[in-house]
Motif scaffolding. Structure first.
Motif, PDB file in Angstrom:
ATOM      1  N   CYS A  97       0.864  -1.175   0.000  1.00 53.05           N
ATOM      2  CA  CYS A  97       0.000   0.000   0.000  1.00 53.05           C
ATOM      3  C   CYS A  97       0.901   1.225   0.000  1.00 53.05           C
ATOM      4  O   CYS A  97       1.957   1.230   0.630  1.00 53.05           O
ATOM      5  CB  CYS A  97      -0.876  -0.006   1.246  1.00 53.05           C
ATOM      6  N   LYS A 135      -2.026  -1.050   9.394  1.00 53.53           N
ATOM      7  CA  LYS A 135      -0.999  -2.040   9.074  1.00 53.53           C
ATOM      8  C   LYS A 135       0.373  -1.670   9.656  1.00 53.53           C
ATOM      9  O   LYS A 135       1.256  -2.514   9.746  1.00 53.53           O
ATOM     10  CB  LYS A 135      -0.897  -2.216   7.556  1.00 53.53           C
ATOM     11  N   CYS A 192      -0.827   3.729   9.960  1.00 54.54           N
ATOM     12  CA  CYS A 192      -2.185   3.240   9.698  1.00 54.54           C
ATOM     13  C   CYS A 192      -2.336   1.877  10.377  1.00 54.54           C
ATOM     14  O   CYS A 192      -1.425   1.418  11.051  1.00 54.54           O
ATOM     15  CB  CYS A 192      -2.404   3.118   8.194  1.00 54.54           C
TER      16      CYS A 192
HETATM   17  S1  SF4 Z   1      -4.556   0.110   6.682  1.00 54.65           S
HETATM   18 FE1  SF4 Z   1      -2.765   1.170   5.892  1.00 54.65          FE
HETATM   19  S2  SF4 Z   1      -1.768  -0.316   4.545  1.00 54.65           S
HETATM   20 FE2  SF4 Z   1      -3.847  -1.066   4.916  1.00 54.65          FE
HETATM   21  S3  SF4 Z   1      -4.987  -0.243   3.170  1.00 54.65           S
HETATM   22 FE3  SF4 Z   1      -5.253   1.214   4.862  1.00 54.65          FE
HETATM   23  S4  SF4 Z   1      -3.622   2.733   4.547  1.00 54.65           S
HETATM   24 FE4  SF4 Z   1      -3.103   0.953   3.278  1.00 54.65          FE
END
Ligand code: SF4
Ligand SMILES: Cc1cc2nc3c(=O)[nH]c(=O)nc-3n(C[C@H](O)[C@H](O)[C@H](O)COP(=O)(O)OP(=O)(O)OC[C@H]3O[C@@H](n4cnc5c(N)ncnc54)[C@H](O)[C@@H]3O)c2cc1C
Ligand code: FES
Ligand code: FES
Lengths: 333, 166
Positions: A123, A142, A140
């Motif tokens: 991402c 993740k 974020c």
């Molecule tokens: S949580 Fe973070 S890595 Fe996952 S889709 Fe959303 S912005 Fe992208």
């Protein structure tokens, strides 16, 4: 300069040794390192131990097993070895294509198929330095944060499964062998992924992929892989589609008996394009085939703003690349 | 030696080398900061540019994404070792000089290592298209690539002259 966080490295020389070493707290597996090391350089994880399969020569190699009706590819086999292997080129041309278009030649010399199947989701908000992530307010879901920048109200991470080989191996109905503390099991690749970008495979804790088994073709077929990316090399796909059409004889004018179409780079799980019954019974070189399949792919695949380029444009490119892929297959004869 | 370091025994440019290295160091860091072999460049440090390309057992790999531990017992060749069998200057280096294929020169060591592997594997003079494919992971911001491709093709012809041609 991007520094790695401190860790220890152990390199067992048996599968059992690797599985045992993975029981240590904070242990992670490393094969070619071309995915995990950039992620660690971005401080997305701080494992205490890296368990390397570098000395596991048993996991390398490609063997055609006619009795079992499969091509066995060891998980430690490099992408270069797969792309250049005569059996792969002859029996599974779309796999030779997908393995041969990953990143760059030197990365294909290092990267393994096991690492490619277990590639972390990607991402544009997460594959960044810690400093960059801090600048958008602390990461974020993740990474170190608790919001998603792609789906602002979402509770799930939708980072993209960006492997070139996964859609192809799904279209070829490959099965993987997983070895873990409780022994080995086989998993159809189509059932291996699920839609959570923070944990996108059904691997059990401490498990490693040891082998990919690709069923040998039992009928005539045509396969192809299309990938759109910004430059012709180095880049991850922004749109990718694996195509497979089973035919009643070995000719592009033959009748289609089955279709397997899989699209990547959507969310954390590749999408199998369904509702293709309208092309069964048509000749592969009937222009309606390209039209029906590319329209179905367009309708069913909805890219998210997880990788660069506008989602509406990427969605149109799915249609364009699917059509071009089928045309290329027909023109190749 | 602290627990965080290990003894790396490897061959670098034909010479056996044993050096203490932290576990979490890359091969590139060992080459540059322990062995003073600063020919291999640290560009992006994450696989995007190819400036750190070295050969491991004769295969081009990215030293910035190779754990030092992965070089254990293997043969590392860097740009410093390229000319060893050629009296110090490899035909590729000579061709790069004649074609002005290096401008700032930052990409050059990596490109030389990718190009050498291609010519060695083919065992014959190579064509522009196959050079472009072999160098597809080596970025150059200066030359526009044309002179690099010309120089590699030229070097391969010097190394493998066509029969009947002087
Ligand atoms: S949580 Fe973070 S890595 Fe996952 S889709 Fe959303 S912005 Fe992208
Ligand atoms: C500049 C750049 C461009 C790239 N472009 C592409 C691209 O275009 N397409 C693409 O598909 N990939 C791309 N990649 C990603 C990567 O190079 C490949 O996916 C490669 O095949 C990963 O394999 P590896 O052995 O290096 O994996 P590693 O980095 O060693 O491992 C990747 C992940 O898989 C796990 N893993 C590794 N082996 C196993 C195993 N046997 N069993 C279970 N888990 C395992 C690791 O724990 C880690 O989480 C790119 C990488 C870079 C740096
Ligand atoms: S420094 Fe290794 S690829 Fe850029
Ligand atoms: S000569 Fe400057 S980057 Fe290639």
């Amino acid at each position: 300069m991007l520094r790695l966080p401190p860790f220890r490295v152990v390199s067992p020389d048996t599968v059992e040794g690797v599985v045992a070493a993975l029981q240590q707290p904070g242990a992670r597996l490393i094969a070619g390192g071309t995915d995990i090391l950039p992620n660690l350089k971005h401080w997305l994880d701080r494992p205490e131990v890296l368990v390397s399969i570098n000395r596991l020569t048993a996991l390398r190699g490609i063997v055609r097993d006619d009795n079992a009706g499969v091509l066995r590819i060891g998980a430690g086999t490099t992408l270069t070895q797969i792309a250049e292997h005569p059996d792969v080129q002859q029996l599974f041309p779309s796999l030779a294509q997908s393995a041969g278009c990953v990143a760059s030649p030197s990365i294909r010399n290092m990267g393994t198929i096991g690492g490619n199947l277990n590639l972390d989701t990607r991402c544009r908000y997460v594959n960044q330095t810690e400093f960059w992530r801090g600048a958008i307010g602390g990461g974020c879901i993740k990474s170190e944060g608790n919001v998603c920048h792609v789906v602002p109200k979402g509770r799930n991470c939708v980072a993209a499964m960006s492997s070139d080989n996964v859609p192809v191996l799904m279209s070829l109905q490959a099965v993987i062998v997983q070895a873990g503390p409780e022994g080995t099991r086989t998993v159809p690749l189509c059932d291996y992924y699920h839609a959570d970008g923070t944990r996108h495979t059904h691997a059990k804790p401490g498990e490693i992929t040891t082998e990919v088994q690709v069923p040998l073709p039992t009928s005539a077929r045509r396969t192809h892989y299309v990938k759109w990316c910004v430059r012709k090399s180095i880049d991850f796909p922004l749109v990718s589609v694996a195509l497979r059409f089973d035919l009643d004889k070995d000719d592009v004018s033959a009748t289609i008996s089955a279709a397997h179409v899989v699209a990547g780079v959507l969310g954390a799980r590749p999408r199998q394009v369904r509702k293709l019954d309208a092309i069964l019974g048509l000749a592969l070189n009937d222009p309606k085939v390209a039209q029906i399949v590319s329209e179905a792919a367009f309708k069913q695949c909805k890219p998210l703003a997880n990788v660069p380029y506008e989602t509406a444009y990427r969605r149109r490119m799915i249609r364009v690349y699917t059509r071009r892929g089928i045309e290329a297959m027909v023109n190749a004869g | 030696m602290s627990e965080a370091a290990f003894l790396l025994s490897t061959t670098v440019n034909g010479e056996p080398v044993t050096v203490a290295a932290p576990h979490h160091w890359t091969l590139l860091e060992v080459l540059r900061y322990k062995l003073d072999l600063i020919g291999s460049k640290q560009g992006c440090d994450k696989g995007d540019c190819g400036a750190c390309t070295v050969q491991l057992d004769g295969e081009p790999v990215l030293a910035c994404l190779t754990l030092a531990a992965h070089a254990q017992g293997r043969e590392v060749t860097t740009v410093e070792g390229l000319g060893h069998c050629h009296g110090g200057c490899h035909p590729l280096q000579d061709a790069f000089d004649r074609w002005t294929a290096a401008q700032c020169g930052f990409c050059t060591p990596g490109i030389l290592m990718s190009a050498e592997a291609l010519i060695r594997k083919r065992g014959r003079a190579v064509e522009h298209t196959e050079v472009a494919e072999a160098l597809a992971g080596n970025l150059c911001r200066c030359t526009g690539y044309t002179k690099i491709l010309d120089a590699v093709v030229d070097a391969s012809q010097q190394m493998h002259p066509a029969p009947g041609k002087e």
